[in-house]
Design a protein around this motif. Structure first.
Motif: not given
Length: 380
Positions: A53-59, A99-108, A122-128
């Motif tokens: 849990k608490q996986l690093p995520t970039v928004v 580079t592994g600094q983030a596990q997930f990317m959320i694109v609004i 609308p669609a939100i993209l979650v890249a893992a």
């Protein structure tokens, strides 16, 4: 004669006393016999966790609206996502994933709130980063109820009509680097590091102790060979052996398991050279400490067990507590796993791997220095 054939508790007790005293004299073996169970209890009891849990995520947000912030907050409330970066550039976010600094990317997307209010879904993209399916699986599953539950407190008044019918927005999940979630894409590259760690440390640790047991150390010490020359001379054959093992594993990875090689094979060969020498330095250090091959084997296992469990090979690295992660960051296998998976699955280049290379170099330098310090030109 018949008296000798009878069972004698006194003779049995004498043998017991003799054997117990011999065990107590071998303090290293006794310490390993006690230390390894304690190490296993600590690692399996406290450090191992299969639900990270608490996986690093970039928004990446192009819509700084109330509803978009509510969606992000709802994702954080699941416990699986920890917002560590916020940016408006998808390219920058892609680099953080690579580079592994983030596990997930959320694109609004732009105009998210406007399109949602209009009922345009609308669609939100979650890249893992799905190089390790076990690390991302539960977090991805937690997104299933996000469209229907995240805006319950926001869709009131005129917006209450959006509660009925289909979900007001859509979550599209993109599993990068391993879209099918195949575990062999994660395990097979990792086997390169684990096999090399186990075999090379053990073989090198046995090298000096074998000569000491066979009595050939005297001949070696009588020569004008310097400690550094002995160390390098004994390590080089095992470097070649490590590359042979690499060739076998890579051949099997391609032919039997269809694991892709996205990045540069030449870069992988260079990185694995550093990893091999780092492990051989550890083995050589053990050979200067152990008095016999049994002790060398025990110390090898004592080093291999934490490497196997705390490196992220068997269990997700980010699922471990902070103290276990700090120990894992010291081990060369942890960094090599990120390197080999980064090259084979992500196509990482040398600059993207720099953060993982210098810890291996530092470990190699420290282990090599300790081995040279401990090596003596005498049998004592």
């Amino acid at each position: 004669m018949s008296a000798l054939m009878r069972w004698s508790p006194q003779r049995m007790w004498a043998i017991f006393i003799k054997e117990f005293q011999q065990i107590m004299r071998d303090r290293l073996t006794f310490a390993m016999a006690v230390g390894i169970p304690i190490l296993q209890l600590i690692l399996f009891g406290y450090a191992i966790n299969t639900d990270p849990k608490q996986l690093p995520t970039v928004v990446v947000s192009a819509d700084a609206s109330t509803l978009s912030r509510s969606v992000i907050a709802a994702m954080q409330n699941t416990g699986y996502f920890r917002i560590t970066h916020q940016t408006t550039s998808e390219h920058e976010a892609d680099q953080l994933i690579a580079t592994g600094q983030a596990q997930f990317m959320i694109v609004i997307p732009p105009h998210f709130e406007r399109d949602l209010v209009r009922g345009e879904h609308p669609a939100i993209l979650v890249a893992a980063d799905a190089t390790d399916p076990a690390a991302a699986g539960n977090a991805i599953a937690a997104l299933a109820n996000l469209p229907t539950q995240s805006l319950q407190h926001d869709l009131v008044g005129p917006l209450a009509r959006l509660r009925s019918g289909p979900p007001p927005f859509e979550v599209r999940v993109h599993k990068r680097y391993n879209p099918e979630g195949l575990s062999r894409y994660n395990i097979v590259p990792g086997l390169i590091g684990t096999i090399l760690t186990m075999t090379l440390v053990m073989l090198t640790a046995l090298a000096m102790t074998r000569e000491r047991e066979r009595g050939t150390m005297e001949f070696l010490l009588s020569t004008p060979v310097r400690p550094a020359e002995v160390m390098v001379g004994k390590i080089l054959p095992y470097v070649l052996m490590g590359y042979v093992q690499l060739g076998v594993i890579l051949g099997a990875a391609s032919a039997l398991f269809q694991v892709p090689m996205v990045g540069s094979a030449a870069l992988l060969l260079a990185m694995i050279g550093i990893f091999i020498v780092a492990n051989l330095s550890v083995g050589f250090t053990f050979s200067t400490i152990a008095r016999n091959q049994l002790q060398a084997m025990q110390m090898t296992f004592f080093f291999f067990l934490p490497s196997l469990l705390l490196s992220g090979f068997m269990f997700p690295f980010r699922a471990m507590p902070e103290w276990a992660q700090r120990i894992g960051e010291v081990l060369p296998l942890t960094h090599f796993l990120r390197i080999v998976r980064g090259i084979m699955l992500k196509g990482n280049t040398a600059p993207e791997l720099a953060a993982e290379v210098w810890p291996m170099l530092a470990f190699m330098l420290v282990a090599g220095t300790v081995a040279l310090k401990r090596y003596k030109q005498t049998l004592d």
